[in-house]
Design a protein around this motif. Sequence first.
Motif, PDB file in Angstrom:
ATOM      1  N   MET A   1       0.840  -1.176   0.000  1.00 29.64           N
ATOM      2  CA  MET A   1       0.000   0.000   0.000  1.00 29.64           C
ATOM      3  C   MET A   1       0.890   1.245   0.000  1.00 29.64           C
ATOM      4  N   PRO A   2       0.662   2.202  -0.916  1.00 27.46           N
ATOM      5  CA  PRO A   2       1.526   3.382  -0.972  1.00 27.46           C
ATOM      6  C   PRO A   2       1.373   4.252   0.265  1.00 27.46           C
ATOM      7  N   GLU A   3       2.490   4.862   0.651  1.00 27.50           N
ATOM      8  CA  GLU A   3       2.498   5.729   1.828  1.00 27.50           C
ATOM      9  C   GLU A   3       1.820   7.055   1.494  1.00 27.50           C
ATOM     10  N   LYS A   4       0.940   7.528   2.396  1.00 25.24           N
ATOM     11  CA  LYS A   4       0.264   8.803   2.193  1.00 25.24           C
ATOM     12  C   LYS A   4       1.218   9.945   2.503  1.00 25.24           C
ATOM     13  N   LYS A   5       1.163  10.972   1.673  1.00 24.25           N
ATOM     14  CA  LYS A   5       1.962  12.167   1.934  1.00 24.25           C
ATOM     15  C   LYS A   5       1.188  13.061   2.890  1.00 24.25           C
ATOM     16  N   GLU A   6       1.897  13.606   3.868  1.00 25.09           N
ATOM     17  CA  GLU A   6       1.281  14.486   4.841  1.00 25.09           C
ATOM     18  C   GLU A   6       1.446  15.919   4.393  1.00 25.09           C
ATOM     19  N   ARG A   7       0.400  16.705   4.558  1.00 26.82           N
ATOM     20  CA  ARG A   7       0.442  18.118   4.209  1.00 26.82           C
ATOM     21  C   ARG A   7       0.341  18.936   5.485  1.00 26.82           C
ATOM     22  N   SER A   8       1.152  19.965   5.597  1.00 26.16           N
ATOM     23  CA  SER A   8       1.147  20.806   6.785  1.00 26.16           C
ATOM     24  C   SER A   8       0.778  22.227   6.419  1.00 26.16           C
ATOM     25  N   THR A   9       0.139  22.905   7.341  1.00 28.88           N
ATOM     26  CA  THR A   9      -0.128  24.328   7.227  1.00 28.88           C
ATOM     27  C   THR A   9       0.558  24.997   8.395  1.00 28.88           C
ATOM     28  N   ILE A  10       1.362  25.991   8.090  1.00 37.18           N
ATOM     29  CA  ILE A  10       2.090  26.705   9.137  1.00 37.18           C
ATOM     30  C   ILE A  10       1.329  27.967   9.475  1.00 37.18           C
ATOM     31  N   VAL A  11       1.064  28.150  10.749  1.00 35.66           N
ATOM     32  CA  VAL A  11       0.361  29.338  11.219  1.00 35.66           C
ATOM     33  C   VAL A  11       1.387  30.209  11.928  1.00 35.66           C
ATOM     34  N   GLU A  12       1.709  31.350  11.315  1.00 33.47           N
ATOM     35  CA  GLU A  12       2.701  32.247  11.886  1.00 33.47           C
ATOM     36  C   GLU A  12       2.481  33.646  11.332  1.00 33.47           C
ATOM     37  N   PRO A  13       3.115  34.646  11.943  1.00 27.17           N
ATOM     38  CA  PRO A  13       2.974  36.006  11.427  1.00 27.17           C
ATOM     39  C   PRO A  13       3.510  36.108  10.006  1.00 27.17           C
ATOM     40  N   SER A  14       2.846  36.926   9.191  1.00 25.93           N
ATOM     41  CA  SER A  14       3.329  37.195   7.843  1.00 25.93           C
ATOM     42  C   SER A  14       4.364  38.296   7.904  1.00 25.93           C
ATOM     43  N   ARG A  15       5.448  38.158   7.158  1.00 29.89           N
ATOM     44  CA  ARG A  15       6.476  39.197   7.134  1.00 29.89           C
ATOM     45  C   ARG A  15       5.917  40.450   6.470  1.00 29.89           C
ATOM     46  N   GLY A  16       6.224  41.589   7.051  1.00 24.30           N
ATOM     47  CA  GLY A  16       5.763  42.852   6.492  1.00 24.30           C
ATOM     48  C   GLY A  16       4.321  43.174   6.841  1.00 24.30           C
ATOM     49  N   GLU A  95      -3.638   6.745  13.594  1.00 25.78           N
ATOM     50  CA  GLU A  95      -4.541   7.205  12.540  1.00 25.78           C
ATOM     51  C   GLU A  95      -4.998   8.634  12.826  1.00 25.78           C
ATOM     52  N   PRO A  96      -5.129   9.454  11.798  1.00 26.08           N
ATOM     53  CA  PRO A  96      -5.654  10.806  12.015  1.00 26.08           C
ATOM     54  C   PRO A  96      -7.100  10.740  12.503  1.00 26.08           C
ATOM     55  N   GLU A  97      -7.436  11.646  13.401  1.00 28.59           N
ATOM     56  CA  GLU A  97      -8.797  11.746  13.930  1.00 28.59           C
ATOM     57  C   GLU A  97      -9.368  13.094  13.548  1.00 28.59           C
ATOM     58  N   ARG A  98     -10.629  13.111  13.150  1.00 21.05           N
ATOM     59  CA  ARG A  98     -11.293  14.361  12.805  1.00 21.05           C
ATOM     60  C   ARG A  98     -11.689  15.080  14.095  1.00 21.05           C
ATOM     61  N   LEU A  99     -11.332  16.360  14.181  1.00 25.67           N
ATOM     62  CA  LEU A  99     -11.734  17.161  15.335  1.00 25.67           C
ATOM     63  C   LEU A  99     -13.139  17.696  15.110  1.00 25.67           C
ATOM     64  N   THR A 100     -13.935  17.655  16.158  1.00 26.15           N
ATOM     65  CA  THR A 100     -15.271  18.212  16.109  1.00 26.15           C
ATOM     66  C   THR A 100     -15.359  19.283  17.189  1.00 26.15           C
ATOM     67  N   PHE A 101     -15.805  20.449  16.807  1.00 32.73           N
ATOM     68  CA  PHE A 101     -15.934  21.562  17.749  1.00 32.73           C
ATOM     69  C   PHE A 101     -17.412  21.845  17.957  1.00 32.73           C
ATOM     70  N   PHE A 102     -17.802  22.068  19.201  1.00 34.25           N
ATOM     71  CA  PHE A 102     -19.205  22.345  19.532  1.00 34.25           C
ATOM     72  C   PHE A 102     -19.359  23.795  19.887  1.00 34.25           C
TER      73      PHE A 102
END
Length: 102
Positions: A1-16, A95-102
């Motif tokens: 089974m092929p390995e899944k690629k993980e995608r990340s989002t970086i949350v940080e201040p934008s320059r300028g 395994e990744p778990e889906r977050l649910t917010f109430f």
Amino acid sequence: MPEKKERSTIVEPSRGDPDAEGGTAATSERQPSVAAERVTVNLTPRSVRAMGNLVNWTGYTKTDTINRALQIYEFIQQIMENGGTVHVRQAEGAEPERLTFF
């Protein structure tokens, strides 16, 4: 089974970014710049513990910790408003778990 690629989002201040001191999640729409605002907040005991843990773990001030928490909350809300979902992996190889917010 092929390995899944993980995608990340970086949350940080934008320059300028004039609001970079507080940091923001990157968004496609630019919001008008607003002035800083002082507020008084009553925290629950659970929130006080969470803030204390975060201050100890990160080394950020209480103000920075609260600012970052609000920005992350906004980022997650924006994802959900656009029909997206947020997932976490609590441990290496879990395994990744889906977050649910109430």
